[in-house]
Design an enzyme around this catalytic site. Structure first.
Site, PDB file in Angstrom:
ATOM      1  N   GLU A   1      -3.644   7.893   7.645  1.00 31.18           N
ATOM      2  CA  GLU A   1      -4.669   6.990   7.116  1.00 31.18           C
ATOM      3  C   GLU A   1      -4.926   5.845   8.089  1.00 31.18           C
ATOM      4  O   GLU A   1      -6.074   5.434   8.305  1.00 31.18           O
ATOM      5  CB  GLU A   1      -4.220   6.455   5.759  1.00 31.18           C
TER       6      GLU A   1
ATOM      7  N   GLU B   1       2.193   1.784  -3.450  1.00 29.63           N
ATOM      8  CA  GLU B   1       1.170   2.349  -4.346  1.00 29.63           C
ATOM      9  C   GLU B   1       1.087   3.864  -4.183  1.00 29.63           C
ATOM     10  O   GLU B   1       0.927   4.606  -5.157  1.00 29.63           O
ATOM     11  CB  GLU B   1      -0.176   1.686  -4.053  1.00 29.63           C
ATOM     12  N   HIS B   2       1.217   4.343  -2.943  1.00 28.21           N
ATOM     13  CA  HIS B   2       1.247   5.790  -2.707  1.00 28.21           C
ATOM     14  C   HIS B   2       2.504   6.419  -3.308  1.00 28.21           C
ATOM     15  O   HIS B   2       2.448   7.461  -3.956  1.00 28.21           O
ATOM     16  CB  HIS B   2       1.237   6.074  -1.198  1.00 28.21           C
TER      17      HIS B   2
ATOM     18  N   HIS C   1       0.828  -1.204   0.000  1.00 26.79           N
ATOM     19  CA  HIS C   1       0.000   0.000   0.000  1.00 26.79           C
ATOM     20  C   HIS C   1       0.860   1.251   0.000  1.00 26.79           C
ATOM     21  O   HIS C   1       0.585   2.222  -0.722  1.00 26.79           O
ATOM     22  CB  HIS C   1      -0.936  -0.024   1.209  1.00 26.79           C
TER      23      HIS C   1
END
Length: 420
Positions: A127, A50-51, A47
């Protein structure tokens, strides 16, 4: 027409789904790897990666990436799951060339600047904090952790602030090369797309040699257990999970229908019994969560703390009731709902591109939607009853409850009712 699958020399697979008359195109580049392929020390790295690729790639800055796409009327996005990572561009007719080039840069040539990484760790940390502060996010994480304790599927896709802290530009770059290796990549386009053009672009942008990929994960095992968190909230958030079958199992569509009958809509058994008849919950839903080799039948509800125990008992009773064959009308309604959702979903070019990529990852081919609908129609009431008995047989459950302390006792009620 069922789209054809082409394979480039380095193993990248390409799927084209042209839709005559469409003025838009959707491109989805999917790596069949995600959070499930991480060890504990790299939890959340997929994740985070991906950022990070959006911070700069192929000579474009973060702003350049989005401005290049938006200047042509398009949109770009990405998503990380347990078993796949997806990069998506939606654009006007003629936007495929740019979209393919930009995604190729993201996947293969990200900048990986140390200062950007430090900032993005802070962003992902927020997040993670946001998910922890959101009850109907956190309760699902708790249930997942109980169901697959000690396994990658039991860890949150976001990871933890501790696990992402260890990533460096070099180690994250090595993870990128393995995670997005050519053998796991699918280039899938739908809408205003020409097959010859797509193949040329795929060869240009994704046809180069790549590093060896990440190996297959260990088989998943539903272990079950309880996770409860007392918190001052207006209502209790409850998730109940039972072990079920994976997406490649012959009973996959039976599981989908079972979830639909149990709590898939306003005519479902749980909605009618728990909400309409007893007034125990405003929101109550059943769903199936499936992976390549494992799955779960789940129920989510938000209720008053004092009603949580009764709700748990009602849920077990309604599931047990499905060990008897359902009536013809109820089964037909569930089939119509499932087929309706399947075909309506195909009215989006992006959904079609993503669906085709997922099918190729799992089955090595795309599936004819009419044939899939026929498989749904072939499910019998006896098959549903047998699957329910199979799900109940291990007497295992994962229960997560987040809310006022009086609600937490519902976990024991569910387990005891299940084993009675």
């Amino acid at each position: 027409m069922t789209p054809k699958v082409h394979t480039l020399g380095n193993g990248v697979r390409v799927v084209c789904d042209p839709l005559p008359g469409w003025q838009t195109v959707a491109l989805s580049v999917v790596a069949g790897r995600g959070a499930r392929f991480e060890d504990a020390g790299r939890s959340g790295w997929s994740h985070l990666l991906e950022h990070m690729v959006f911070k700069g790639a192929g000579g474009r800055s973060a702003r350049d990436i989005v401005e290049a796409i938006e200047a042509e009327g398009g949109h770009i996005n990405a998503a990380t799951g347990y078993e796949r990572t997806s990069f998506q561009v939606r654009a006007l007719r003629g936007g495929l060339d740019l979209g393919s080039a930009v995604i190729a840069d993201l996947v293969q040539r990200p900048t990986m600047d140390a200062a950007d990484l430090a900032r993005e760790k802070q962003v992902v940390g927020q997040e993670i904090a946001e998910a922890a502060d959101t009850p109907d996010d956190l309760v699902f994480e708790l249930a997942q952790a109980a169901a697959f304790d000690g396994q990658p599927l039991g860890r949150p896709i976001l990871g933890t602030t501790k696990s992402i802290k260890g990533a460096t530009p070099e180690t994250l770059g090595a993870w990128r090369a393995a995670l997005y290796a050519p053998g796991s990549l699918i280039v899938s386009a739908a809408g205003a797309v020409d097959e010859d053009e797509l193949l040329k672009l795929a060869e240009r942008d994704f046809g180069g040699a790549g590093a060896p990929g990440v190996g297959d994960p260990e088989p998943a095992a539903f272990v079950g257990g309880t996770r409860t968190v007392a918190k001052r909230l207006e209502q209790a958030n409850v998730v109940l999970l039972l072990p079920a079958v994976g997406v490649m199992d012959p009973d996959y569509f039976a599981l989908r229908l079972l979830a639909e009958i149990l709590g898939g809509g306003m005519a479902s058994r749980l909605f009618q019994e728990a909400r309409e008849k007893r007034g125990l919950a405003y929101a109550i839903d059943a769903y199936s969560e499936t992976y390549a080799d494992a799955g779960a039948l789940g129920v989510f509800a938000g209720c008053d703390a004092k009603d949580a125990a009764e709700l748990a008992q009602v849920t077990v009773d309604e599931i047990r009731g499905l060990t008897e064959p359902v009536g013809a009308a109820e089964l037909a309604r569930a089939k119509a709902q499932l087929k309706g959702a399947m075909f309506m979903g195909r009215e989006s070019a992006l959904a079609r591109a993503e669906q085709a990529a997922g099918q190729v990852l799992l089955f090595g081919r795309t599936l004819d939607p009419v044939a899939v609908a026929e498989e749904v129609d072939a499910v019998t009431a006896e098959q549903l009853a047998a699957l329910t008995a199979k799900i109940l047989a291990p007497k295992k459950a994962a229960v997560a409850i987040l809310g006022p302390k009086p609600a937490l006792a519902a976990a024991d009620v569910f387990h005891e009712a299940l084993t009675a």
